[in-house]
Write an enzyme that holds these catalytic residues in place. Structure first.
Site, mmCIF file in Angstrom:
data_model
loop_
_atom_site.group_PDB
_atom_site.id
_atom_site.type_symbol
_atom_site.label_atom_id
_atom_site.label_comp_id
_atom_site.label_asym_id
_atom_site.label_seq_id
_atom_site.Cartn_x
_atom_site.Cartn_y
_atom_site.Cartn_z
ATOM 1 N N HIS A 157 57.546 124.744 25.022
ATOM 2 C CA HIS A 157 56.599 125.685 24.391
ATOM 3 C C HIS A 157 55.212 125.597 25.034
ATOM 4 C CE1 HIS A 157 59.595 125.739 21.044
ATOM 5 N NE2 HIS A 157 59.660 124.444 21.320
ATOM 6 N N SER A 278 36.371 135.189 45.827
ATOM 7 C CA SER A 278 35.912 136.345 45.066
ATOM 8 C C SER A 278 34.727 136.966 45.791
ATOM 9 C CB SER A 278 35.496 135.907 43.664
ATOM 10 O OG SER A 278 34.594 136.846 43.102
ATOM 11 N N LYS A 284 34.566 130.786 43.469
ATOM 12 C CA LYS A 284 35.972 131.009 43.138
ATOM 13 C C LYS A 284 36.935 130.695 44.260
ATOM 14 C CE LYS A 284 37.426 133.521 39.954
ATOM 15 N NZ LYS A 284 38.267 133.154 38.835
ATOM 16 N N GLU A 291 50.051 134.641 42.362
ATOM 17 C CA GLU A 291 50.072 135.788 41.449
ATOM 18 C C GLU A 291 50.926 136.925 41.999
ATOM 19 O OE1 GLU A 291 45.609 135.215 41.489
ATOM 20 O OE2 GLU A 291 45.851 136.512 39.760
#
Ligand code: ARG
Length: 459
Positions: A157, A278, A284, A291
């Site tokens: 979980h 970024s 970043k 992704e």
């Protein structure tokens, strides 16, 4: 003007829209090499069976080589009026060798031709997938070897459950990709039958030798039923089914990498080579490759659904609907290969943060099960009672704002008088993982045994 390949009964050429919806050359030119290999095998067979003369076959073969050379050099003028790769190649062959080109299509149809070309193309992709999956598995095995006994939290979980080892977690993915690999091999073995010679749908009256062409093209045997041979696209669907499952596995792993590389987790650092920055936030470092891999399942599973729906309800034998098969498989194959390669690179480059993993492994009362097991083993308590006592100890630790090993013996005895100081021996995360020696468990010794097995398989 009417089509030079089939226009005998036509007075007028096709409408521009007809041509636009009909032409597949924009994408099926990717099967040029397969188409020419199939035609060369067919030409050699036509000569061997005496259906055409040796000199005609020689002209065809040399001409086909010349066409392939033009295509590979990038100076072939593909024509939408000629619809597809099959007719583009044949028309050019005619320009180069003249009359013998017109004999190449004897005992053959575009229906068995396209089925053969597409099988050859898909088979090549399965072979490429096999190589890419093995490379990814090797990268995971290298990670597992480096951290066979490093402890980390295991989750259910996405809540901390029990400590596990880094090597065990890496090898879990090796198991998944190994099953994908076995699906690749199964699909290849099943699809390796040659449709060539099924002709339009019924076979042919020419004395062709289908064993000869099947063998020349590396197939195990000719397909036994001509109607099935030109209608079957199971092989493409199996490719897409395999690709969907593999992309799903990649997506799960990519999701873990996204989570693990976040500032909140810091379980792993991804390399600069597989990260992006970024344009506004200078600090970043984003896991874009992970992704995008996570997202690839969308288009790959989409292709699987699309082709299943194209094939659904098609009567035998060939229908033009089936021309819609290729773009789905091409796109899925391209993106699966890209995702496999990117995942391999990311895994190879990433560094696991051993200290962070170990500290995290001890959080969330992760050794509560070890404590309960100790109560059973040492105090002979029924497991359900031990579960309850341990739950009370967790509640006490939570109230005190500490972890289980930080409770004093007095605290523990306040919950259950028979507990002794020995209990602290099982509360450490290293003791916890070392005790999980059941077959398939996370103990470092088990992980090393599994590692040795995979190293042997992958060597
Ligand atoms: N371009 C077609 C396809 O991809 C080739 C087969 C055409 N056959 C036919 N009878 N029109 O399916």
């Amino acid at each position: 003007t009417s089509n030079q390949m089939w226009g005998g009964r036509f007075a007028a050429g096709p409408d521009a829209i007809m041509e636009a919806i009909n032409a597949s050359i924009g994408f099926d030119k990717r099967m040029a090499a397969q188409d020419i290999a199939g035609s060369k095998a067919h030409a050699a067979m036509l000569a061997a069976t005496g259906i055409v003369t040796d000199s005609d076959a020689k002209a065809m073969t040399e001409g086909l080589d010349a066409v392939l050379a033009e295509i590979e050099a990038g100076d072939f003028a593909f024509s939408a009026a000629l619809e597809d790769i099959h007719m583009n190649v044949e028309a050019r062959l005619k320009e180069i060798v003249g009359e013998p080109a017109g004999r190449l299509h004897t005992g053959r149809s575009r229906n068995d031709q396209v089925a053969t070309d597409f099988r050859l193309w898909t088979r090549d992709q399965l072979d490429a997938c096999e190589t890419a999956l093995e490379a990814l598995m090797r990268a995971l095995v290298a990670q597992a070897e480096a951290g066979a006994d490093w402890v980390m939290p295991g989750f259910t979980h996405l809540q901390v459950a029990q400590p596990v080892t880094w090597g065990h977690h890496m090898l879990a993915y090796v198991e998944m990709f190994a099953r994908d690999l076995s699906r690749v091999r199964d699909a290849r073995a099943r699809m390796n039958e040659c449709p060539l010679g099924a002709a339009a749908l019924a076979g042919t009256s020419f004395p062709i030798d289908r064993d000869m062409t099947a063998q020349a093209l590396g197939f195990d045997r000719p397909a036994a039923n001509s109607l099935d041979a030109v209608s079957d696209r199971d092989f493409a669907l199996e490719f897409l089914g395999m690709a969907s499952i593999c992309a799903m596995h990649l997506s799960r792993m990519a999701e873990e990498l996204v989570i693990w590389s976040s500032a909140q987790f810091r379980f792993v650092a991804l390399s600069d080579r597989f990260s992006t920055g970024s344009s506004i936030m200078p600090q970043k470092k984003n896991p874009d490759a992970a992704e995008l891999i996570r997202a690839k399942i969308g288009r790959i599973f989409g292709a699987n659904v699309a082709l299943t729906l194209v094939m659904k309800g098609l009567p035998l034998a060939y229908s033009k609907d089936m021309q819609e098969d290729k773009e789905q498989v091409f796109d899925a194959a391209d993106n699966l290969m890209l995702a496999l390669a990117a995942m391999e690179g990311m895994v190879r480059d990433m560094s696991a943060n051993r200290e962070v993993l170990e500290a995290a492994a001890a959080t969330g009362f992760s050794t509560a099960t070890d404590l309960a097991d100790w109560l059973v083993r040492v105090l002979n308590m029924p497991f359900r009672d031990a579960h309850h006592v341990t739950g009370s100890l967790v509640a006490l630790a939570e109230k005190k704002g500490c972890d289980l090993p930080d409770l004093s013996l007095e605290d523990m005895q306040g919950v259950h008088a028979a507990i002794t100081g020995d209990v602290f021996g099982v509360l450490g995360v290293h003791n916890s993982v070392a005790s999980r020696v059941s077959y398939g468990g996370t103990a470092p010794d088990n992980v090393r045994a599994q590692l040795a097995r995979w190293q042997e398989i992958l060597k």
